[in-house]
Design a protein around this motif. Sequence first.
Motif, short mmCIF file in Angstrom:
data_model
loop_
_atom_site.label_atom_id
_atom_site.label_comp_id
_atom_site.label_asym_id
_atom_site.label_seq_id
_atom_site.Cartn_x
_atom_site.Cartn_y
_atom_site.Cartn_z
N GLU A 91 3.10 6.93 2.51
CA GLU A 91 2.01 6.08 3.20
C GLU A 91 2.54 4.67 2.82
N GLY A 92 2.26 3.74 3.56
CA GLY A 92 2.63 2.18 3.35
C GLY A 92 3.90 1.84 3.66
N THR B 1 9.76 6.89 -9.39
CA THR B 1 9.58 7.31 -7.99
C THR B 1 9.40 5.96 -7.04
N LEU B 2 8.96 4.80 -7.61
CA LEU B 2 8.79 3.65 -6.91
C LEU B 2 10.19 3.11 -6.87
N LEU B 3 11.12 3.23 -7.89
CA LEU B 3 12.44 2.78 -7.76
C LEU B 3 13.16 3.50 -6.76
N ARG B 4 13.18 4.54 -6.60
CA ARG B 4 13.68 5.43 -5.69
C ARG B 4 13.43 5.16 -4.12
N ILE B 5 12.07 4.77 -3.90
CA ILE B 5 11.73 4.33 -2.73
C ILE B 5 12.07 3.13 -2.50
N ILE B 6 12.10 2.01 -3.32
CA ILE B 6 13.02 0.85 -3.34
C ILE B 6 14.29 0.96 -3.00
N GLY C 250 -2.28 9.06 -12.93
CA GLY C 250 -3.32 9.91 -12.74
C GLY C 250 -3.98 9.36 -11.57
N PRO C 251 -3.68 8.85 -10.56
CA PRO C 251 -2.39 8.85 -10.11
C PRO C 251 -1.75 7.39 -10.43
N GLN D 164 0.88 -1.20 -0.06
CA GLN D 164 -0.12 -0.08 -0.08
C GLN D 164 0.89 1.11 -0.15
N VAL D 165 1.90 1.28 -0.97
CA VAL D 165 2.73 2.50 -1.20
C VAL D 165 2.13 3.62 -1.62
N SER D 166 2.18 4.87 -1.06
CA SER D 166 1.76 6.10 -1.85
C SER D 166 2.84 7.14 -1.72
N GLN D 167 2.93 7.98 -2.61
CA GLN D 167 3.80 8.91 -2.32
C GLN D 167 3.19 10.29 -2.85
N THR D 168 3.11 11.25 -2.06
CA THR D 168 2.35 12.63 -2.56
C THR D 168 3.41 13.73 -2.48
N TYR D 169 3.23 14.71 -3.26
CA TYR D 169 3.93 16.10 -2.97
C TYR D 169 3.26 17.06 -2.69
N GLY D 170 3.60 18.21 -2.08
CA GLY D 170 3.00 19.52 -1.72
C GLY D 170 2.08 19.51 -0.71
N GLN D 171 1.27 20.50 -0.61
CA GLN D 171 0.31 20.52 0.43
C GLN D 171 -0.83 21.31 0.12
N GLY D 172 -2.09 20.86 0.96
CA GLY D 172 -3.27 21.65 0.48
C GLY D 172 -3.85 21.45 -0.81
N GLU D 173 -4.12 22.60 -1.50
CA GLU D 173 -4.49 22.53 -2.84
C GLU D 173 -3.59 22.21 -3.79
N ARG D 174 -2.33 22.19 -3.67
CA ARG D 174 -1.41 21.95 -4.65
C ARG D 174 -0.75 20.42 -4.20
N ARG D 175 -1.35 19.89 -3.47
CA ARG D 175 -1.07 18.20 -3.09
C ARG D 175 -1.20 17.43 -4.40
N PHE D 176 -0.16 16.86 -4.67
CA PHE D 176 -0.19 15.87 -5.80
C PHE D 176 0.20 14.48 -5.53
N THR D 177 -0.59 13.38 -5.83
CA THR D 177 -0.32 12.04 -5.54
C THR D 177 0.38 11.52 -6.99
N ALA D 178 1.47 11.16 -6.70
CA ALA D 178 2.35 10.78 -7.72
C ALA D 178 2.14 8.95 -7.80
N VAL D 179 2.15 8.26 -6.72
CA VAL D 179 1.75 6.92 -6.77
C VAL D 179 0.99 6.78 -5.68
N GLU D 180 -0.10 5.62 -5.85
CA GLU D 180 -1.17 5.69 -5.06
C GLU D 180 -1.32 4.00 -4.75
N LYS D 181 -1.20 3.62 -3.45
CA LYS D 181 -1.50 2.26 -2.90
C LYS D 181 -0.98 1.32 -3.92
#
Length: 436
Positions: free
Chosen positions: A66-67, A53-58, A219-220, A13-30
Amino acid sequence: MSPENEKLLDLRQVSQTYGQGERRFTAVEKVNLALAAGEFVALLGPSGCGKSTLLRIIAGLQFPTEGQVLYRGQPLQGVNPHAAIVFQTFALFPWLTVLENVEVALKARGISAALRGPRAVDLLDRVGLDGFESAYPRELSGGMRQKVGFARAMAVEPELLCLDEPFSALDVLSAEALRGELLELWTSGSIPTQAILMVTHNIEEAVFMADRIVVMDKGPGRVVSQVKVEIPHPRNRKSAAFLATIDRVYATLAGQTEAESVELGTAPGEPGRTRALPAVDINDLAGLLERLDELPNDRADIYRLTQDLQVDSSHLLSLIEAAELLGFATVAQGDISLTSLGETFAEASILGRKAIFAARLRRVPLFKWLLSLLKAAHQQQLDYGVVQMALELEFPRDEAERQLETATQWGRYAEVLTYDDSDEMFYLESVAGPGA
């Protein structure tokens, strides 16, 4: 569990988001992904789906929002000491020789000077660079420089070798040779690596090299399917099994055309996902439609189109996405077919095509949103930067800029808006700007 099937990596369940509030963007979801010893796995998907992004997380180069990331059943803490990455750019130190570039990885791992030299020489020999130990990167071809990158990554004897589009910066022949050499090292057991995870957007490359293909969408960024490649090495690209697997992957990536309301998506600020404009040139799109119009039943197998048109698979999929979005074509089971509107566009005059394109473009929510902003603005003109900032509420900054560039090109072609680069202003086509 046998050593060959021992689980090395487990993403939960790995997720990666960037930014905050209205500028929050989900690059990878669950994302859930497991990798076992003995596997060569390809992460395949369009640009912006979060593969790198997943490769850098790994690799432990960044932490997921999250996750969990487990390696051999234990939570990953910091940089993964069992993994090494080969990037698409050569990432060599230009002031160091080939031998020194490999030794630097060993030095970072605390290997003594007495052992560094012999091990580096052995690795360079394995990748076919013996005799080039004293050469500098500037003296090498692109393929040879990437071989140094492979040798440096393998110098630390990683259990997991991560490849981030390692052949994309090479010319066709160099890339093909290096793919074959890497597969020879992997299948012969000449390298200590227990598993390989490769990021790519090249479908044929994934089928040629990997045992399993993890298909992602954006998307995401998320995993939409996994395809096992049960073809023994060495693989024959002309075999029925290879072509059938290619077709299956294309069908998975291209999906199936949905109802128009689903295909169009929503406008910025509305509930639901804003449908991004595929970054394609109108001339390329017209070329695709013209070619389909020449075929029996206006229909083609998508994989065969890549060979017919001599285009990259990722680019062709973007063109197909644009054709679907505008109602010019439909996709089903790996085939693309012209609609009656697409056939009319392909056979129309220059001015006729513009009129058809303009009518369809006005139906696209993102473009309707842009035109509504212009109509409501003072003197029906808008600053480029203002529109980009509004789009950054929907997309990451780089993607927002790409969306605006595509909208500008499409709008100019359709003659529904103009853009004056000298003052960086958008105008409705009916309102003359300073440069008109």
